[in-house]
Design an enzyme around this catalytic site. Structure first.
Site, PDB file in Angstrom:
ATOM      1  N   ASP A  51       0.990 -51.378   4.907  1.00 19.63           N
ATOM      2  CA  ASP A  51       0.490 -50.359   5.850  1.00 19.63           C
ATOM      3  C   ASP A  51      -0.943 -50.111   4.934  1.00 19.63           C
ATOM      4  OD1 ASP A  51       1.240 -49.900   8.261  1.00 19.63           O
ATOM      5  OD2 ASP A  51       2.981 -48.804   7.400  1.00 19.63           O
TER       6      ASP A  51
ATOM      7  N   GLU B 126       4.963 -48.464  18.866  1.00 20.47           N
ATOM      8  CA  GLU B 126       6.056 -47.457  18.181  1.00 20.47           C
ATOM      9  C   GLU B 126       6.483 -46.291  19.426  1.00 20.47           C
ATOM     10  OE1 GLU B 126       5.833 -46.055  14.212  1.00 20.47           O
ATOM     11  OE2 GLU B 126       7.612 -44.785  14.352  1.00 20.47           O
TER      12      GLU B 126
HETATM   13  O1  KIV Z   1       5.635 -47.552   8.152  1.00 21.59           O
HETATM   14  C1  KIV Z   1       6.541 -48.242   8.670  1.00 21.59           C
HETATM   15  O2  KIV Z   1       7.557 -48.506   8.066  1.00 21.59           O
HETATM   16  C2  KIV Z   1       5.901 -48.821  10.028  1.00 21.59           C
HETATM   17  C3  KIV Z   1       6.952 -49.231  10.883  1.00 21.59           C
HETATM   18  C4  KIV Z   1       7.776 -48.083  11.192  1.00 21.59           C
HETATM   19  C5  KIV Z   1       6.403 -50.147  12.027  1.00 21.59           C
HETATM   20  O3  KIV Z   1       4.903 -48.649  10.181  1.00 21.59           O
END
Ligand code: KIV
Length: 259
Positions: A86, A183
Protein backbone atom coordinates in the site's frame (compact mmCIF):
# COMPACT_ATOMS: atom_id res chain seq x y z
CA UNK A 1 12.38 -16.02 -12.83
CA UNK A 2 10.94 -19.09 -11.06
CA UNK A 3 8.27 -20.51 -13.43
CA UNK A 4 5.81 -20.59 -10.51
CA UNK A 5 6.26 -16.88 -9.80
CA UNK A 6 2.97 -14.96 -9.82
CA UNK A 7 2.98 -11.72 -11.81
CA UNK A 8 0.28 -9.11 -12.48
CA UNK A 9 -0.43 -10.97 -15.75
CA UNK A 10 -1.07 -14.19 -13.78
CA UNK A 11 -3.66 -12.31 -11.71
CA UNK A 12 -5.28 -10.85 -14.87
CA UNK A 13 -5.34 -14.32 -16.47
CA UNK A 14 -7.16 -15.75 -13.44
CA UNK A 15 -10.13 -13.50 -14.22
CA UNK A 16 -10.06 -14.62 -17.85
CA UNK A 17 -10.16 -18.28 -16.73
CA UNK A 18 -12.87 -17.61 -14.15
CA UNK A 19 -10.49 -18.68 -11.37
CA UNK A 20 -11.19 -16.89 -8.07
CA UNK A 21 -8.34 -14.98 -6.43
CA UNK A 22 -7.78 -15.50 -2.68
CA UNK A 23 -5.64 -12.61 -1.43
CA UNK A 24 -4.46 -11.86 2.11
CA UNK A 25 -2.36 -9.28 3.93
CA UNK A 26 1.02 -9.87 5.60
CA UNK A 27 3.37 -7.50 7.36
CA UNK A 28 6.41 -9.64 8.16
CA UNK A 29 8.63 -12.52 7.07
CA UNK A 30 6.95 -15.52 8.79
CA UNK A 31 3.38 -14.71 7.78
CA UNK A 32 4.43 -13.99 4.19
CA UNK A 33 6.22 -17.33 4.07
CA UNK A 34 3.24 -19.22 5.57
CA UNK A 35 0.66 -17.58 3.27
CA UNK A 36 2.89 -18.29 0.30
CA UNK A 37 3.32 -21.92 1.30
CA UNK A 38 -0.47 -22.18 1.61
CA UNK A 39 -0.79 -21.03 -2.01
CA UNK A 40 -2.06 -17.44 -1.71
CA UNK A 41 -1.33 -15.82 -5.11
CA UNK A 42 -1.50 -12.18 -4.01
CA UNK A 43 -0.08 -10.94 -0.71
CA UNK A 44 -0.57 -7.31 0.27
CA UNK A 45 1.52 -5.43 2.79
CA UNK A 46 -1.50 -3.30 3.58
CA UNK A 47 -1.49 -0.04 5.46
CA UNK A 48 -3.92 -1.85 7.77
CA UNK A 49 -0.47 -2.37 9.30
CA UNK A 50 -1.24 0.80 11.27
CA UNK A 51 -4.22 -0.72 13.03
CA UNK A 52 -3.39 -4.42 13.24
CA UNK A 53 0.34 -4.25 14.03
CA UNK A 54 1.31 -0.74 15.11
CA UNK A 55 -1.67 0.02 17.36
CA UNK A 56 -2.84 3.23 15.65
CA UNK A 57 -6.56 4.07 15.56
CA UNK A 58 -6.64 4.21 11.74
CA UNK A 59 -4.40 4.00 8.67
CA UNK A 60 -3.70 7.74 8.37
CA UNK A 61 -0.79 7.44 10.83
CA UNK A 62 1.21 5.01 8.69
CA UNK A 63 4.35 6.51 7.15
CA UNK A 64 6.51 5.58 4.17
CA UNK A 65 9.21 4.50 6.63
CA UNK A 66 6.72 2.13 8.33
CA UNK A 67 5.73 0.64 4.99
CA UNK A 68 9.31 0.25 3.77
CA UNK A 69 10.31 -1.51 6.99
CA UNK A 70 7.47 -4.04 6.75
CA UNK A 71 7.74 -4.52 2.97
CA UNK A 72 11.43 -5.38 3.44
CA UNK A 73 10.52 -7.97 6.08
CA UNK A 74 7.80 -9.53 3.89
CA UNK A 75 10.01 -9.50 0.79
CA UNK A 76 12.73 -11.49 2.60
CA UNK A 77 10.32 -14.45 2.38
CA UNK A 78 10.81 -14.30 -1.43
CA UNK A 79 7.23 -15.42 -2.06
CA UNK A 80 6.01 -16.94 -5.29
CA UNK A 81 2.94 -14.81 -4.62
CA UNK A 82 2.82 -11.35 -6.12
CA UNK A 83 3.87 -9.03 -3.28
CA UNK A 84 1.99 -5.72 -3.38
CA UNK A 85 2.32 -2.81 -0.97
CA UNK A 86 0.00 0.00 0.00
CA UNK A 87 1.02 3.57 -0.66
CA UNK A 88 0.38 5.23 2.72
CA UNK A 89 -1.63 8.36 3.47
CA UNK A 90 -0.40 11.53 1.68
CA UNK A 91 2.37 9.60 -0.14
CA UNK A 92 0.71 10.12 -3.55
CA UNK A 93 -0.61 13.68 -3.37
CA UNK A 94 1.04 14.53 -6.72
CA UNK A 95 2.21 12.39 -9.66
CA UNK A 96 5.85 13.16 -8.75
CA UNK A 97 5.29 12.08 -5.10
CA UNK A 98 3.45 8.98 -6.28
CA UNK A 99 6.30 7.85 -8.54
CA UNK A 100 9.04 8.66 -6.01
CA UNK A 101 7.26 6.81 -3.20
CA UNK A 102 6.17 3.87 -5.37
CA UNK A 103 9.85 3.51 -6.36
CA UNK A 104 10.82 3.46 -2.66
CA UNK A 105 8.35 0.62 -2.03
CA UNK A 106 9.71 -1.28 -5.05
CA UNK A 107 13.26 -0.75 -3.76
CA UNK A 108 12.08 -2.28 -0.45
CA UNK A 109 10.84 -5.37 -2.33
CA UNK A 110 7.27 -4.64 -3.45
CA UNK A 111 6.35 -5.92 -6.90
CA UNK A 112 3.24 -3.74 -7.22
CA UNK A 113 1.64 -0.86 -5.34
CA UNK A 114 -1.92 -0.04 -4.37
CA UNK A 115 -3.45 3.37 -3.67
CA UNK A 116 -6.95 4.53 -2.77
CA UNK A 117 -9.16 6.36 -5.25
CA UNK A 118 -10.29 6.37 -8.87
CA UNK A 119 -10.55 9.36 -11.20
CA UNK A 120 -9.39 11.65 -8.37
CA UNK A 121 -5.90 10.11 -8.48
CA UNK A 122 -5.75 9.19 -12.17
CA UNK A 123 -2.68 11.37 -12.96
CA UNK A 124 -0.84 9.64 -10.09
CA UNK A 125 -1.95 6.18 -11.31
CA UNK A 126 -0.83 6.94 -14.86
CA UNK A 127 2.53 8.25 -13.62
CA UNK A 128 3.13 5.09 -11.54
CA UNK A 129 2.27 2.86 -14.48
CA UNK A 130 4.41 4.93 -16.86
CA UNK A 131 7.30 4.39 -14.43
CA UNK A 132 6.82 0.65 -15.05
CA UNK A 133 5.34 -0.16 -11.64
CA UNK A 134 2.26 -2.44 -11.62
CA UNK A 135 -0.73 -0.78 -9.96
CA UNK A 136 -3.72 -2.14 -8.03
CA UNK A 137 -6.71 0.17 -7.48
CA UNK A 138 -8.82 0.49 -4.33
CA UNK A 139 -12.42 1.77 -4.53
CA UNK A 140 -15.46 1.88 -2.27
CA UNK A 141 -14.82 2.66 1.35
CA UNK A 142 -11.40 4.30 1.45
CA UNK A 143 -9.87 3.93 4.93
CA UNK A 144 -7.41 6.80 4.36
CA UNK A 145 -10.46 9.13 4.02
CA UNK A 146 -12.03 8.05 7.31
CA UNK A 147 -11.73 11.52 8.88
CA UNK A 148 -13.26 13.39 5.90
CA UNK A 149 -16.06 10.82 5.68
CA UNK A 150 -16.70 10.66 9.42
CA UNK A 151 -16.44 6.85 9.61
CA UNK A 152 -16.44 3.63 7.62
CA UNK A 153 -19.52 3.47 5.41
CA UNK A 154 -20.79 1.01 2.79
CA UNK A 155 -20.59 2.50 -0.75
CA UNK A 156 -22.88 2.04 -3.75
CA UNK A 157 -26.20 2.48 -1.99
CA UNK A 158 -27.31 5.40 -4.15
CA UNK A 159 -27.45 5.72 -7.95
CA UNK A 160 -24.88 8.55 -7.79
CA UNK A 161 -22.45 6.34 -5.85
CA UNK A 162 -23.08 3.40 -8.21
CA UNK A 163 -22.31 5.53 -11.26
CA UNK A 164 -19.21 7.02 -9.63
CA UNK A 165 -17.88 3.58 -8.67
CA UNK A 166 -18.42 2.24 -12.20
CA UNK A 167 -16.73 5.28 -13.76
CA UNK A 168 -13.79 5.04 -11.32
CA UNK A 169 -13.34 1.31 -11.96
CA UNK A 170 -13.46 1.81 -15.73
CA UNK A 171 -10.93 4.67 -15.49
CA UNK A 172 -8.52 2.50 -13.46
CA UNK A 173 -8.95 -0.37 -15.93
CA UNK A 174 -8.32 1.97 -18.92
CA UNK A 175 -5.20 3.33 -17.20
CA UNK A 176 -3.80 -0.22 -16.86
CA UNK A 177 -4.43 -1.31 -13.24
CA UNK A 178 -3.98 -5.10 -12.96
CA UNK A 179 -6.65 -5.46 -10.23
CA UNK A 180 -9.08 -3.35 -8.20
CA UNK A 181 -9.89 -3.88 -4.53
CA UNK A 182 -13.57 -3.13 -3.77
CA UNK A 183 -13.97 -2.42 -0.08
CA UNK A 184 -17.45 -2.31 1.50
CA UNK A 185 -19.27 -1.89 -1.81
CA UNK A 186 -22.86 -3.17 -1.95
CA UNK A 187 -22.95 -6.69 -3.36
CA UNK A 188 -25.05 -5.81 -6.47
CA UNK A 189 -22.77 -2.90 -7.43
CA UNK A 190 -19.62 -4.99 -6.82
CA UNK A 191 -21.13 -7.70 -9.05
CA UNK A 192 -21.93 -5.16 -11.77
CA UNK A 193 -18.38 -3.71 -11.71
CA UNK A 194 -17.00 -7.26 -11.86
CA UNK A 195 -19.13 -8.03 -14.94
CA UNK A 196 -18.48 -4.79 -16.78
CA UNK A 197 -14.82 -4.08 -16.06
CA UNK A 198 -12.18 -6.37 -17.61
CA UNK A 199 -9.80 -6.07 -14.63
CA UNK A 200 -10.07 -8.54 -11.69
CA UNK A 201 -12.05 -7.17 -8.75
CA UNK A 202 -10.96 -8.26 -5.28
CA UNK A 203 -13.67 -7.71 -2.70
CA UNK A 204 -13.55 -7.12 1.01
CA UNK A 205 -17.02 -6.95 2.53
CA UNK A 206 -18.44 -6.53 -1.00
CA UNK A 207 -20.39 -9.73 -1.51
CA UNK A 208 -19.64 -13.05 -3.18
CA UNK A 209 -19.53 -12.01 -6.84
CA UNK A 210 -16.13 -10.32 -7.07
CA UNK A 211 -13.34 -12.11 -8.97
CA UNK A 212 -11.52 -12.60 -5.70
CA UNK A 213 -11.60 -11.82 -2.01
CA UNK A 214 -9.06 -10.22 0.29
CA UNK A 215 -8.96 -10.19 4.07
CA UNK A 216 -6.72 -8.68 6.68
CA UNK A 217 -5.01 -11.88 7.87
CA UNK A 218 -5.18 -11.17 11.65
CA UNK A 219 -8.97 -10.75 11.19
CA UNK A 220 -9.22 -14.16 9.48
CA UNK A 221 -7.19 -15.73 12.28
CA UNK A 222 -9.13 -14.15 15.14
CA UNK A 223 -6.10 -12.34 16.54
CA UNK A 224 -7.81 -9.03 17.20
CA UNK A 225 -10.98 -9.68 19.22
CA UNK A 226 -11.20 -5.97 20.10
CA UNK A 227 -12.27 -5.19 16.49
CA UNK A 228 -15.85 -6.20 15.82
CA UNK A 229 -16.10 -6.63 12.05
CA UNK A 230 -19.28 -7.60 10.21
CA UNK A 231 -17.59 -8.75 7.00
CA UNK A 232 -15.29 -11.41 8.44
CA UNK A 233 -15.91 -14.53 10.47
CA UNK A 234 -12.60 -15.61 12.02
CA UNK A 235 -11.60 -19.19 11.11
CA UNK A 236 -9.37 -19.54 14.16
CA UNK A 237 -9.57 -18.11 17.65
CA UNK A 238 -5.89 -17.24 17.77
CA UNK A 239 -6.27 -14.60 20.50
CA UNK A 240 -7.89 -17.06 22.90
CA UNK A 241 -5.40 -19.80 22.03
CA UNK A 242 -2.41 -17.49 22.55
CA UNK A 243 -3.73 -16.37 25.94
CA UNK A 244 -4.38 -20.00 26.99
CA UNK A 245 -0.96 -21.26 25.83
CA UNK A 246 0.85 -18.39 27.53
CA UNK A 247 -1.11 -18.84 30.77
CA UNK A 248 -0.22 -22.56 30.72
CA UNK A 249 3.45 -21.78 30.19
CA UNK A 250 3.43 -19.22 33.04
CA UNK A 251 1.92 -21.88 35.28
CA UNK A 252 4.63 -24.37 34.23
CA UNK A 253 7.37 -21.81 34.91
CA UNK A 254 5.93 -21.02 38.33
CA UNK A 255 5.64 -24.71 39.18
CA UNK A 256 9.20 -25.40 38.03
CA UNK A 257 8.03 -27.67 35.16
CA UNK A 258 9.55 -25.52 32.35
CA UNK A 259 13.09 -25.94 31.15
O1 KIV B 1 -4.66 -2.07 4.11
C1 KIV B 1 -5.18 -3.14 3.80
O2 KIV B 1 -4.96 -4.19 4.42
C2 KIV B 1 -6.09 -3.14 2.68
C3 KIV B 1 -6.98 -4.32 2.54
C4 KIV B 1 -8.08 -4.19 3.51
C5 KIV B 1 -7.50 -4.46 1.17
O3 KIV B 1 -6.13 -2.23 1.93
Amino acid sequence: MNPGKITPDTIRAMKMRGERIAALTAYDFPMTRLLDQAGVPLILVGDSLGMVVLGYPDTTHVTMADMEHHVRAAARAQPLALLAADMPYRSYDTPADAVANARRLVAAGAEAVKAEGGRAILPQVRAILEAGIPFCGHLGMLPQHVHEEGGYRVKGKTETEREALLADAQALADAGAFAIVLELVTAPVAAEITRRVPVPTIGIGSGPDCDGQILVTPDLLGMLPWFNLKHVKPRLNAAEQIRAVVAGWIADVKAGRAR
